[in-house]
Design a protein around this motif. Structure first.
Motif, PDB file in Angstrom:
ATOM      1  N   HIS A  53      51.870  37.300  52.898  1.00  0.00           N
ATOM      2  CA  HIS A  53      52.655  37.170  51.665  1.00  0.00           C
ATOM      3  C   HIS A  53      53.005  38.559  51.146  1.00  0.00           C
ATOM      4  O   HIS A  53      52.463  39.585  51.587  1.00  0.00           O
ATOM      5  N   ALA A  54      53.948  38.566  50.213  1.00  0.00           N
ATOM      6  CA  ALA A  54      54.388  39.840  49.650  1.00  0.00           C
ATOM      7  C   ALA A  54      53.238  40.498  48.896  1.00  0.00           C
ATOM      8  O   ALA A  54      52.316  39.847  48.401  1.00  0.00           O
ATOM      9  N   PHE A  55      53.313  41.836  48.841  1.00  0.00           N
ATOM     10  CA  PHE A  55      52.244  42.580  48.172  1.00  0.00           C
ATOM     11  C   PHE A  55      52.070  42.114  46.724  1.00  0.00           C
ATOM     12  O   PHE A  55      50.950  41.989  46.223  1.00  0.00           O
ATOM     13  N   ASN A  56      53.188  41.863  46.040  1.00  0.00           N
ATOM     14  CA  ASN A  56      53.101  41.423  44.645  1.00  0.00           C
ATOM     15  C   ASN A  56      52.416  40.066  44.533  1.00  0.00           C
ATOM     16  O   ASN A  56      51.723  39.797  43.535  1.00  0.00           O
ATOM     17  N   ASP A  57      52.623  39.196  45.574  1.00  0.00           N
ATOM     18  CA  ASP A  57      51.901  37.922  45.572  1.00  0.00           C
ATOM     19  C   ASP A  57      50.398  38.153  45.750  1.00  0.00           C
ATOM     20  O   ASP A  57      49.564  37.456  45.166  1.00  0.00           O
ATOM     21  N   PHE A  58      50.056  39.147  46.594  1.00  0.00           N
ATOM     22  CA  PHE A  58      48.645  39.503  46.759  1.00  0.00           C
ATOM     23  C   PHE A  58      48.067  39.987  45.428  1.00  0.00           C
ATOM     24  O   PHE A  58      46.959  39.609  45.033  1.00  0.00           O
ATOM     25  N   LEU A  59      48.840  40.823  44.700  1.00  0.00           N
ATOM     26  CA  LEU A  59      48.348  41.352  43.420  1.00  0.00           C
ATOM     27  C   LEU A  59      48.057  40.248  42.413  1.00  0.00           C
ATOM     28  O   LEU A  59      47.233  40.415  41.517  1.00  0.00           O
ATOM     29  N   ALA A  60      48.716  39.138  42.561  1.00  0.00           N
ATOM     30  CA  ALA A  60      48.477  38.034  41.629  1.00  0.00           C
ATOM     31  C   ALA A  60      47.042  37.524  41.742  1.00  0.00           C
ATOM     32  O   ALA A  60      46.507  36.931  40.796  1.00  0.00           O
ATOM     33  N   PRO A  64      43.283  41.142  36.728  1.00  0.00           N
ATOM     34  CA  PRO A  64      44.260  41.949  35.971  1.00  0.00           C
ATOM     35  C   PRO A  64      43.789  43.369  35.662  1.00  0.00           C
ATOM     36  O   PRO A  64      44.589  44.299  35.664  1.00  0.00           O
ATOM     37  N   GLU A  65      42.481  43.514  35.438  1.00  0.00           N
ATOM     38  CA  GLU A  65      41.986  44.849  35.082  1.00  0.00           C
ATOM     39  C   GLU A  65      41.926  45.786  36.281  1.00  0.00           C
ATOM     40  O   GLU A  65      41.807  47.002  36.104  1.00  0.00           O
ATOM     41  N   ASP A  66      42.034  45.241  37.493  1.00  0.00           N
ATOM     42  CA  ASP A  66      41.907  46.070  38.691  1.00  0.00           C
ATOM     43  C   ASP A  66      43.243  46.308  39.396  1.00  0.00           C
ATOM     44  O   ASP A  66      43.311  47.090  40.355  1.00  0.00           O
ATOM     45  N   ARG A  67      44.339  45.643  38.994  1.00  0.00           N
ATOM     46  CA  ARG A  67      45.597  45.687  39.743  1.00  0.00           C
ATOM     47  C   ARG A  67      46.164  47.093  39.841  1.00  0.00           C
ATOM     48  O   ARG A  67      46.569  47.548  40.922  1.00  0.00           O
ATOM     49  N   GLU A  68      46.213  47.768  38.750  1.00  0.00           N
ATOM     50  CA  GLU A  68      46.800  49.116  38.756  1.00  0.00           C
ATOM     51  C   GLU A  68      46.001  50.046  39.649  1.00  0.00           C
ATOM     52  O   GLU A  68      46.567  50.847  40.423  1.00  0.00           O
ATOM     53  N   ARG A  69      44.662  49.940  39.579  1.00  0.00           N
ATOM     54  CA  ARG A  69      43.812  50.811  40.392  1.00  0.00           C
ATOM     55  C   ARG A  69      43.976  50.502  41.877  1.00  0.00           C
ATOM     56  O   ARG A  69      44.046  51.423  42.710  1.00  0.00           O
ATOM     57  N   VAL A  70      44.029  49.200  42.231  1.00  0.00           N
ATOM     58  CA  VAL A  70      44.178  48.832  43.646  1.00  0.00           C
ATOM     59  C   VAL A  70      45.485  49.397  44.209  1.00  0.00           C
ATOM     60  O   VAL A  70      45.513  49.992  45.299  1.00  0.00           O
ATOM     61  N   VAL A  78      47.941  55.828  51.741  1.00  0.00           N
ATOM     62  CA  VAL A  78      49.128  55.856  52.604  1.00  0.00           C
ATOM     63  C   VAL A  78      49.790  57.225  52.520  1.00  0.00           C
ATOM     64  O   VAL A  78      50.209  57.805  53.543  1.00  0.00           O
ATOM     65  N   ASP A  79      49.924  57.750  51.303  1.00  0.00           N
ATOM     66  CA  ASP A  79      50.589  59.039  51.132  1.00  0.00           C
ATOM     67  C   ASP A  79      49.848  60.138  51.884  1.00  0.00           C
ATOM     68  O   ASP A  79      50.463  61.043  52.458  1.00  0.00           O
ATOM     69  N   ARG A  80      48.547  60.067  51.903  1.00  0.00           N
ATOM     70  CA  ARG A  80      47.767  61.118  52.564  1.00  0.00           C
ATOM     71  C   ARG A  80      47.520  60.820  54.038  1.00  0.00           C
ATOM     72  O   ARG A  80      46.933  61.628  54.745  1.00  0.00           O
ATOM     73  N   ARG A  81      47.948  59.645  54.463  1.00  0.00           N
ATOM     74  CA  ARG A  81      47.805  59.204  55.851  1.00  0.00           C
ATOM     75  C   ARG A  81      46.335  59.104  56.265  1.00  0.00           C
ATOM     76  O   ARG A  81      46.004  59.114  57.452  1.00  0.00           O
ATOM     77  N   THR A  82      45.395  59.022  55.272  1.00  0.00           N
ATOM     78  CA  THR A  82      43.965  59.041  55.598  1.00  0.00           C
ATOM     79  C   THR A  82      43.336  57.662  55.532  1.00  0.00           C
ATOM     80  O   THR A  82      42.187  57.470  55.923  1.00  0.00           O
ATOM     81  N   GLY A  83      44.027  56.717  54.969  1.00  0.00           N
ATOM     82  CA  GLY A  83      43.439  55.407  54.760  1.00  0.00           C
ATOM     83  C   GLY A  83      42.727  55.344  53.405  1.00  0.00           C
ATOM     84  O   GLY A  83      42.852  56.249  52.575  1.00  0.00           O
ATOM     85  N   TYR A  84      41.956  54.285  53.227  1.00  0.00           N
ATOM     86  CA  TYR A  84      41.331  54.124  51.915  1.00  0.00           C
ATOM     87  C   TYR A  84      40.085  53.257  52.032  1.00  0.00           C
ATOM     88  O   TYR A  84      39.897  52.517  53.003  1.00  0.00           O
ATOM     89  N   GLU A  85      39.228  53.376  50.994  1.00  0.00           N
ATOM     90  CA  GLU A  85      38.077  52.505  50.786  1.00  0.00           C
ATOM     91  C   GLU A  85      38.061  52.151  49.307  1.00  0.00           C
ATOM     92  O   GLU A  85      38.226  53.026  48.461  1.00  0.00           O
ATOM     93  N   LEU A  86      37.848  50.893  48.980  1.00  0.00           N
ATOM     94  CA  LEU A  86      37.765  50.521  47.565  1.00  0.00           C
ATOM     95  C   LEU A  86      37.083  49.185  47.415  1.00  0.00           C
ATOM     96  O   LEU A  86      36.946  48.423  48.384  1.00  0.00           O
ATOM     97  N   GLU A  87      36.656  48.927  46.179  1.00  0.00           N
ATOM     98  CA  GLU A  87      36.060  47.653  45.809  1.00  0.00           C
ATOM     99  C   GLU A  87      36.816  47.135  44.592  1.00  0.00           C
ATOM    100  O   GLU A  87      37.110  47.908  43.661  1.00  0.00           O
ATOM    101  N   TYR A  88      37.118  45.847  44.611  1.00  0.00           N
ATOM    102  CA  TYR A  88      37.882  45.286  43.508  1.00  0.00           C
ATOM    103  C   TYR A  88      37.579  43.797  43.382  1.00  0.00           C
ATOM    104  O   TYR A  88      36.964  43.191  44.248  1.00  0.00           O
ATOM    105  N   ARG A  89      38.026  43.253  42.275  1.00  0.00           N
ATOM    106  CA  ARG A  89      37.782  41.840  42.007  1.00  0.00           C
ATOM    107  C   ARG A  89      39.033  41.017  42.310  1.00  0.00           C
ATOM    108  O   ARG A  89      40.151  41.481  42.055  1.00  0.00           O
ATOM    109  N   VAL A  90      38.823  39.802  42.841  1.00  0.00           N
ATOM    110  CA  VAL A  90      39.919  38.854  43.008  1.00  0.00           C
ATOM    111  C   VAL A  90      39.578  37.586  42.235  1.00  0.00           C
ATOM    112  O   VAL A  90      38.408  37.243  42.067  1.00  0.00           O
ATOM    113  N   GLN A  91      40.626  36.924  41.774  1.00  0.00           N
ATOM    114  CA  GLN A  91      40.457  35.713  40.971  1.00  0.00           C
ATOM    115  C   GLN A  91      41.062  34.544  41.741  1.00  0.00           C
ATOM    116  O   GLN A  91      42.279  34.509  41.988  1.00  0.00           O
TER     117      GLN A  91
END
Length: 702
Positions: A53-60, A64-70, A78-91
């Motif tokens: 699905h589209a990224f915006n659908d994933f953000l749904a 809400p408190e984690d969307r901007e950070r994710v 992506v910009d640094r081409r290094t990849g990423y690690e993170l923890e976030y909540r899904v509803q």
């Protein structure tokens, strides 16, 4: 599906992980898509089947408190081409919330432009909830520690500082940031209150003994800026689940006020508040210790018992305030001729004692003579009047043959008495024969003098006003007895009452006073003009006279009958008479006193409890006695303007009296400062030279 893919899937399933894959459009994550494996879709709370699905659908699905950070973390990776690690909540669609952890790499096209990310994602809800609960408990603990009134410091197993709560920071001067990692001995510097020397630190002792250390009440905290604060401190180990010591927690609090008050109480228990000298109780302890040393090691000491010869005259003519000043001056002056080891004490009233350790009789006599001469040379001036003083001194040797502390003091007292009998202002060295001689001479002389006073009408009555502090409508006097001998000397009751009590003359004296007061009331009434008599009869508050009754009289079965006869003979209203009795006399004769007081109250007489507060049982007995007035013991009133403990005592007695519906009287109100405090505390009446002076009441009976 190839074997490699199957093995990878099995590994992911075992680790409860899923694949997620995102496509990047023009370098922007938000414009791309996200692909999930079946397990990944299930993590979102969806049906377990592959999903794109589209990224915006994933953000749904993201909280809400984690969307901007994710979005920011993914775009940065992506910009640094290094990849990423993170923890976030899904509803999930059912509104349940889960924590996911994601880890991915960035893949670029041949030109180096990022085109996709590929990684794994797994559920970390259980771990995150544990961490959140632990953090919440930690925050709650810190808030709790920060809120309590005691200082709290924690250490590690080596005694290094970890944490200080707010109170600990305020008391020590150290912040947690500055103190962390420092030895606890530096952060919480403790020394012995008496010596000022460092003591074994309570935290280190706790870690060494592997047990809690109870409260220490002699510690002094040296703050970071060098101030010293009295503290009580304790420590307890901090244990891990497997029984290892992780550190110690020290709890301490500022007890400066309590320790100062305790020291004041301790000082007052052993010292005279007026002069600063040790009191009789402590002096007796010192004499007992000296006697013990004599019996143990054969040491010889000396004991002086001194009585000022003109003190009562100064008190009577100038007031107790003058007498107090005189005693303070003499207390300072008398220490001049003495050695540093000598002990000067106030034994009561104008009586002083001196213990001369390791002092043979000849040298003790020399010191006594220096004291006598210094007092003789001293001139006391008050209100432009100058007084010459004298002192009678009894000297007793303390040696291994001395029997007891009590007998030593009795012997010194009797030697002092003989010095007075031999002409005053002299020294008498005690001999074994003195005791019986002094007793026989003194007792026989006073029996003869008292009989002569009855026969020759030498008794005189004086009145001391008891003044209401809030109205002026009452006339109230305490009646005091004196003897005016043939030489014109006025003898105070302290000189003759002991002999009167010993030889059963107190009942006769009390009866004389009662009859004399009734006679005085009748004489005053008879001297009035008809108009004055009419006005007097219609006064709401007729003159009130307080008459002191001895304990012996309280036990006299015929006293009530005698008093009633005097009321009838002199036509005296019982409401004009208030009987003053001391609490010690009442307690000694309680059953008879209750009967007598009940009957006299029925007639209309009033009762005043004198010297209230001097006994430990005062409040307990008060409920059983039908008294109208409480006379607060002068020992608490005298220094009330400067002594917080005396002020608290008077306040407490006054409040208890008022709760019980009684009027309160403060004795020994000798100056304006004392009067102001007494009035401020709400005491009803005052008695002393600040409100009224002693005056003659009547010359005697016809």
């Amino acid at each position: 599906m190839s074997d490699l893919q199957r093995r990878l899937q099995l590994a992911l399933d075992a680790a409860r992980m899923a694949i997620w894959d995102s496509r990047i459009v023009n370098g922007r994550v938000a414009d791309g898509t996200v692909s999930w494996s079946a397990q990944g879709a299930a993590l979102l709370g969806l049906k377990a089947e592959p999903l794109t699905h589209a990224f915006n659908d994933f953000l749904a699905f993201v909280h809400p408190e984690d969307r901007e950070r994710v979005t920011a973390v993914l775009q940065d990776g992506v910009d640094r081409r290094t990849g990423y690690e993170l923890e976030y909540r899904v509803q999930a669609p059912d509104q349940s919330v889960r924590w996911l952890a994601a880890k991915a790499r960035v893949f670029c096209d041949a030109a180096g432009a990022p085109e996709r990310t590929l990684g794994i994602i797994w559920d970390v809800t259980e771990r995150m909830l544990k961490e959140l609960r632990a953090a919440e408990r930690k925050d709650l603990a810190e808030v709790t520690l920060g809120s309590i009134g005691d200082g709290v410091i924690t250490t590690d197993a080596d005694g290094k500082t970890r944490y200080l709560n707010r109170v600990a920071e305020q008391l020590t001067g150290w912040t947690t940031a500055l103190a962390r990692g420092l030895d606890i001995g530096a952060t919480l510097a403790l020394v012995d209150e008496a010596s000022g020397e460092p003591i074994e630190h309570v935290a280190l002792k706790c870690l060494r003994q592997r047990q809690a250390i109870g409260v220490s009440s002699h510690s002094m905290l040296v703050t970071r800026d060098g101030r010293r604060i009295a503290v009580e401190d304790s420590a307890a180990p901090i244990w891990s689940r497997d029984g290892a010591i992780l550190g110690a927690v020290v709890v301490f609090r500022d007890v400066s006020h309590e320790r100062k008050l305790s020291q004041q109480l301790s000082w007052q228990a052993t010292h005279d508040a007026l002069t600063g000298l040790i009191n009789r109780r402590e002096f007796e302890n010192q004499v007992a210790a000296a006697l013990h040393a004599s019996k143990q090691d054969g040491h010889v000491h000396a004991l002086l018992y001194m009585d000022l010869d003109q003190f009562k005259i100064i008190n009577d003519t100038c007031g107790h305030g003058a007498g107090d000043v005189l005693l303070q001056l003499l207390a300072k002056m008398l220490q001049g001729p003495m050695r540093d080891s000598d002990i000067l004490a106030r034994l009561g009233g104008d009586e002083l004692g001196v213990l001369l350790p390791h002092c043979p009789p000849d040298h003790a006599h020399l010191i006594a003579e220096q004291i006598r001469q210094s007092i003789k040379d001293f001139r006391f001036t008050w209100d432009e009047r100058s007084f010459e003083l004298g002192v009678s001194i009894g000297l007793v040797e303390v040696n291994e043959q001395s029997k007891s502390m009590t007998e030593l003091l009795i012997a010194a007292d009797q030697a002092c008495y003989l010095a007075k009998e031999q002409g005053r202002n002299r020294i008498h060295v005690y001999r074994e024969s003195d005791l019986m001689l002094a007793r026989r001479q003194g007792e026989m002389q006073w029996v003869a003098r008292l009989n002569e006073a009855f026969e020759q009408q030498h008794f005189r009555l004086y009145a001391m006003p008891i003044v209401h502090l809030h109205t002026h409508a009452e006339s109230h006097d305490e009646v005091l007895i004196r003897i005016l001998n043939a030489k014109g000397d006025l003898i105070l009751p302290g000189a003759f009452i002991p002999a009167a009590e010993r030889y059963d003359l107190m009942v006769s004296i009390d009866r004389w006073v009662i009859r004399a007061v009734c006679h005085h009331i009748k004489s005053v009434r008879d001297s009035l003009t008809p108009l004055e008599a009419f006005e007097e009869s219609h006064r709401r508050s007729p003159a009130l006279y307080s008459v002191n009754l001895s304990g012996v009289s309280l036990g006299d079965a015929k006293l009530q009958e005698y008093i009633t006869e005097q009321f009838v003979e002199h036509e005296v209203a019982p409401e004009q008479i208030c009987f003053e009795i001391t609490e010690t006399a009442v307690i000694a004769n309680l059953p008879k006193a209750q009967v007598f007081m009940g009957r006299m109250k029925t007639l209309g007489c009033r009762f005043s409890l004198d010297d209230f507060g001097s006994g430990f049982s005062s409040f307990g007995y008060l409920k059983a006695l039908p008294v109208d007035y409480l006379k607060i013991d002068g020992i608490f009133v005298r220094d009330i303007a400067n002594n917080a403990i005396n002020r608290a005592m008077v306040k407490a007695i006054n409040e208890v009296g008022h709760v019980m519906g009684l009027k309160t009287v403060a004795e020994y109100v000798e100056d304006e400062a004392t009067l102001e405090v007494v009035r401020e505390l709400g005491v009803d009446y005052a008695q002393g030279y600040a409100v009224g002076r002693l005056r003659p009441l009547t010359p005697g009976l016809d």
